[in-house]
Design an enzyme around this catalytic site. Sequence first.
Site, PDB file in Angstrom:
ATOM      1  N   SER A 147       0.833  -1.200   0.000  1.00  0.00           N
ATOM      2  CA  SER A 147       0.000   0.000   0.000  1.00  0.00           C
ATOM      3  C   SER A 147       0.865   1.246   0.000  1.00  0.00           C
ATOM      4  O   SER A 147       1.948   1.273   0.604  1.00  0.00           O
ATOM      5  CB  SER A 147      -0.906   0.030   1.231  1.00  0.00           C
ATOM      6  OG  SER A 147      -1.583   1.269   1.340  1.00  0.00           O
ATOM      7  N   TYR A 160      -3.667  -0.634   9.539  1.00  0.00           N
ATOM      8  CA  TYR A 160      -3.514  -1.173   8.181  1.00  0.00           C
ATOM      9  C   TYR A 160      -2.119  -0.874   7.646  1.00  0.00           C
ATOM     10  O   TYR A 160      -1.444  -1.750   7.087  1.00  0.00           O
ATOM     11  CB  TYR A 160      -4.584  -0.563   7.288  1.00  0.00           C
ATOM     12  CG  TYR A 160      -4.439  -0.854   5.813  1.00  0.00           C
ATOM     13  CD1 TYR A 160      -4.827  -2.085   5.289  1.00  0.00           C
ATOM     14  CD2 TYR A 160      -3.927   0.106   4.927  1.00  0.00           C
ATOM     15  CE1 TYR A 160      -4.714  -2.352   3.935  1.00  0.00           C
ATOM     16  CE2 TYR A 160      -3.812  -0.157   3.573  1.00  0.00           C
ATOM     17  CZ  TYR A 160      -4.204  -1.381   3.080  1.00  0.00           C
ATOM     18  OH  TYR A 160      -4.088  -1.646   1.740  1.00  0.00           O
TER      19      TYR A 160
END
Length: 255
Positions: A147, A160
């Site tokens: 990410s 996350y």
Amino acid sequence: MGALTGRTALVTGGSRGIGRAVAERLGAQGALVAVHYGRDAAAADEVVGSVRAGGGKAFAVRADLSGPEGVAALWEGYDRQVLEHADGAGLDILVNNAGITPRGEIEETTAEAFDAAVAVNMRAPFFLTQQGLKRLHDGGRIINISSGATRIALTDIIAYAMTKGAVDAFTLTLAKTLGPRGITVNAVAPGIIDTDMNATWLRGNEAAQKSAADLSALGRVGRPEDVADVVAFLASDDARWVTGQVIDATGGSQL
């Protein structure tokens, strides 16, 4: 004949979003694609149908990756079905895409939400890869979905981001480990992508769309296909000399 004809790929979280785009792209390139899903069988079947409609080959396999038993269940289902759809067993391309995104600042993140993110985003790809190494052919490919949140500080998805930082470290170290077998290991780091996961705050919200687009140097919100094309490159022979890398696929977000 496609660039991946004769190869077999497993895409976790392949029933929607980035995973679906990856499955369809690899299938279009000639790979037999195992589409993993956790809950939505209808969505997975739709992806399988889409791959087949495009002239490719695919099958669905279910496993709940939130628990440790899910990895074994996934491989059991994969081994059973791959023999029905291919001339031989084994695996050529593993795409660790399945993930969840708990939202909340550090003060708001519960232990339960944190543990769930660790289970799916960190533990599952680690042990799925561990148990898959005996199936993965020499010269194969492992592609992890990371990410842009590992590079850009987004305080409302801190848990996350931590898990995806671990994915980057996993990618680097595994590339060193598997190099002698000719297996490349890379990660792709998307930015904001217009998927079901982001639908609740992004779709139908003109201000959110503009804000997200303005983050990118290219001036738009990312699409699943933008990421899938990068994955397809890393899965191909063209990427044979690329390993241990995290490829930024954020559209130049916050450069």
